[in-house]
Design an enzyme around this catalytic site. Structure first.
Site, short mmCIF file in Angstrom:
data_model
loop_
_atom_site.label_atom_id
_atom_site.label_comp_id
_atom_site.label_asym_id
_atom_site.label_seq_id
_atom_site.Cartn_x
_atom_site.Cartn_y
_atom_site.Cartn_z
N ARG A 70 -117.05 -17.77 -17.29
CA ARG A 70 -116.57 -17.13 -16.07
C ARG A 70 -116.64 -18.13 -14.92
NH1 ARG A 70 -120.39 -13.27 -17.09
NH2 ARG A 70 -121.39 -13.89 -15.16
N TYR A 198 -110.17 -17.69 -21.03
CA TYR A 198 -111.51 -17.43 -21.53
C TYR A 198 -112.06 -16.06 -21.11
CZ TYR A 198 -116.36 -17.59 -22.60
OH TYR A 198 -117.58 -17.26 -23.11
N LYS A 207 -115.08 -7.42 -17.32
CA LYS A 207 -115.76 -7.43 -16.03
C LYS A 207 -114.82 -7.07 -14.88
CE LYS A 207 -119.46 -9.24 -18.03
NZ LYS A 207 -120.62 -8.44 -18.43
N HIS A 227 -123.54 -2.54 -14.87
CA HIS A 227 -123.73 -3.61 -15.85
C HIS A 227 -125.00 -3.28 -16.66
CE1 HIS A 227 -124.44 -8.20 -16.55
NE2 HIS A 227 -123.67 -7.70 -17.49
N SER A 249 -128.73 -12.16 -16.95
CA SER A 249 -128.54 -12.92 -18.19
C SER A 249 -129.87 -13.51 -18.66
CB SER A 249 -127.52 -14.03 -17.99
OG SER A 249 -127.96 -14.92 -16.98
N CYS A 251 -132.25 -12.18 -20.41
CA CYS A 251 -133.41 -11.30 -20.31
C CYS A 251 -133.49 -10.29 -21.45
CB CYS A 251 -133.41 -10.58 -18.97
SG CYS A 251 -133.73 -11.65 -17.56
N ASP A 278 -123.47 -3.66 -22.77
CA ASP A 278 -123.10 -4.43 -21.58
C ASP A 278 -122.69 -3.60 -20.38
OD1 ASP A 278 -122.74 -7.00 -20.35
OD2 ASP A 278 -120.58 -6.77 -20.57
N ARG A 367 -118.93 -17.50 -28.20
CA ARG A 367 -118.92 -16.04 -28.28
C ARG A 367 -118.44 -15.53 -29.63
NH1 ARG A 367 -120.64 -13.06 -23.56
NH2 ARG A 367 -120.92 -14.64 -21.95
#
Length: 594
Positions: A70, A198, A207, A227, A249, A251, A278, A367
């Site tokens: 991103r 991407y 998102k 989120h 992120s 975590c 997510d 990914r």
């Protein structure tokens, strides 16, 4: 009814005139369509077939080396009033943004096919779901959107019936980082993205729609687009309750969504069900509870670090019918990434012969895209039109010190402050400086489509007569001892903390009142079988009032940074806790039956 399709047709025609594609294809989402599209991508080199024996139906996509993540600095919220976007977003005037990006779209699809992709975020028949249409010149995007959303004819039918949809225009353009923009126009329910192929830059349902535009829609319509993962916890009595959780992120978000209970819990009959990993859309029901859906139909997960030890459910689900992006491959054409315990790479993510001196085999942000139903812990309730009722909301971050393993907010307003203040501390390996705290309110800093101060006000608005709101908690799996080692084992053992959280929801678990919230006593957590010393347990749950006074002062400065729109109720909450830290003694609260 017909006017919505007329509006869609007009928009498609306008885009075609601007971008000048060689042909237009309306996607229907059928198996025949994706089969032909995949064959075309394999022939063109957009996809590389992987080992059909070990990974049936799997393929590899390699993106441009300059297009691997991103691009938050090129992501804009374009509202007429700059303050509506807020200091948490990059802003551009809508007229300027349209002019800038349309100049790049002019002729951008010459010689390419323009795909029209109708999609639904959430179950087709859910009142919480919302629809969109993405126009793109990337067959890779089409293939991913088919996995990540309910895409095709059924979505088009719902758009025709409802008459409204989010318009998303995407082109890979020249894949030039200097000609790359992701523009959001929330007042128009529109997205324009160019110059990237991407992930979140190109899969506009993710998102861009589900969070940035979705959060704007949610505020105007009285719901929440967050989120968050959604996970179901089934106890030995066969009762399943649902938890939503937000983490920045790194975590453990996906690991928690697909948690495998410790052996002793499995033997006792505990089960964990995955609804989503997510994104969570929550809406108040007629009963006053918050009901949630996962608007996505698939997972766009990070490959490195995924192994049978860290997340066996995730590893199991990506053995077939998966699109891999930017991973390495082995001599027998199997996907490979750092963290896998088996196999050896021969080619890296750029297609070069693997050489450790040139970097990792898989890009750190490589990914996998896979259908949610392939997850062994997937719950059929993920398709429930009404959603699932949320019993608890959890916030969390990576805090090596200060924050205890778990604490409960006293009430909804306190919980909103807990979410607003959450963040993670960086490590020396990542940044060159230890303990740099990055605030990431509700894990939404890169994703909230409007001013954070207004966002906090919207959260507070749910506390009204008749509401049966979830309890709010904060967890910290990452507290360290003086030796620098983690005090808590994490992973599956986190179910012990979730058990306490659900016990607090039904009044069967005890807690101790502190200035920062309700914290379990050592006896309130099930620590049977864990090699944790009493001293470590005390440290895990300990509150350093002096350090917390500094934390509350920092939280106050953070809130002030959003200016005059910051709700006074949240500032009052911060001040009240700061004052309590200096004066309020701890008081034990026991469970009603304990």
């Amino acid at each position: 009814m017909a006017s919505s399709l007329e509006s869609l047709n007009r928009w498609v025609e306008d885009v075609a005139r601007l971008t000048e594609p060689a042909q237009i294809h309306w996607c229907n989402g059928s198996s025949g369509e994706i089969r032909l599209l995949t064959e075309q991508m394999l022939a063109s080199g957009d996809l590389i077939a992987l080992n059909e024996e070990t990974h049936p139906g799997c393929s590899l996509h390699r993106s441009s080396p300059t297009d691997v993540a991103r691009v938050e600095h090129l992501t804009y919220i374009c509202t007429r009033n700059r303050d509506d976007a807020g200091p948490n977003n990059h802003w551009m005037d809508p007229a300027e943004a349209h002019a800038k990006v349309d100049a790049l779209f002019a002729g951008a699809m010459r010689g390419r096919t323009m795909y029209v992709v109708p999609y639904c975020m959430g179950p087709i028949d859910s009142p919480i779901s919302r629809c969109g249409v993405e126009i793109t010149d990337s067959p890779y995007v089409v293939a991913n959107m088919r996995i990540m959303t309910r895409m095709g004819a059924a979505a088009l039918s719902r758009i025709e019936a409802e008459g409204s949809f989010v318009k998303g225009l995407h082109s890979t353009g020249e894949l030039d980082p200097d000609k790359r923009f992701i523009m959001h126009f929330p007042e128009e329910l529109a997205i324009k993205s160019i110059g990237s192929g991407y992930g979140g830059n190109a899969l506009l349902g993710k998102k861009c729609h589900a969070l940035r535009i979705g959060s704007w829609q949610a505020r105007s319509e009285g719901w929440l687009a967050e989120h968050m993962l959604i996970v179901g916890i089934e106890n030995p009595q066969g009762e399943t309750r649902y938890i939503a959780a937000a983490f920045p992120s790194a975590c453990g978000k996906t690991n928690l969504a697909m948690l495998i209970p410790p052996e002793s819990y499995r033997e006792a009959g505990w089960k964990v069900w995955t609804i989503g990993d997510d994104i969570c859309w929550m809406k108040p029901g007629a009963d006053g509870q918050l009901w949630a859906i996962n608007p996505e139909a698939g997972y766009f997960g990070v490959a490195p670090g995924t192994d049978h030890k860290t997340n066996p459910n995730a590893l199991a689900m990506i053995q077939r019918d998966t699109i891999y992006t930017n991973v390495g491959i082995t001599a027998d054409n199997q996907p490979w990434w750092e963290g896998l315990s088996e196999g050896q790479p021969v080619s890296d993510w750029q297609g070069r012969a693997y050489d450790p001196a040139k970097g990792p085999a898989a890009h750190p942000n490589s990914r996998f895209t896979v259908a949610a139903q392939q997850c062994p812990s997937w719950s059929p309730q993920a398709e429930a039109a009404q959603g699932v009722p949320i019993s608890a909301i959890i916030f969390g971050g990576r805090r090596p010190s200060l924050v205890p393993l778990v604490f409960e907010a006293r009430d909804w307003a306190h919980g909103v402050l807990v979410g607003a203040a959450m963040g993670s501390e960086t490590t020396a390996a990542a940044t060159g400086a230890v303990g740099v705290l990055r605030r990431d309110s509700m894990a939404m800093k890169p994703f909230c489509g409007y001013n954070f101060a207004d966002y906090f006000t919207h959260w507070l608005s749910f506390d009204k007569p008749g509401a049966k709101l979830p309890k709010i908690f904060h967890v910290n799996w990452f507290r360290k001892g003086a030796d620098g080692k983690y005090l808590w084992p994490g992973f599956g053992e986190n179910l012990r903390v979730l058990e306490w959280i659900l016990g607090r929801c039904d009044g069967t678990a005890g807690a101790e009142e502190t200035a920062i919230g309700l914290v379990p006593g050592i006896a309130d957590l099930n620590l049977d079988g864990l090699a944790i010393t009493p001293a470590a347990s005390r440290e895990l749950l300990g509150i350093d009032e002096q350090a917390w006074q500094s934390e509350l002062a920092a939280i106050g400065k953070y809130l002030d940074g959003f200016g005059a729109r910051m709700p006074q109720r949240l500032k009052d909450e911060q001040r009240m806790i700061a004052e309590a830290l200096a004066s309020k003694p701890a008081k034990s609260i026991r469970a009603a039956n304990g």
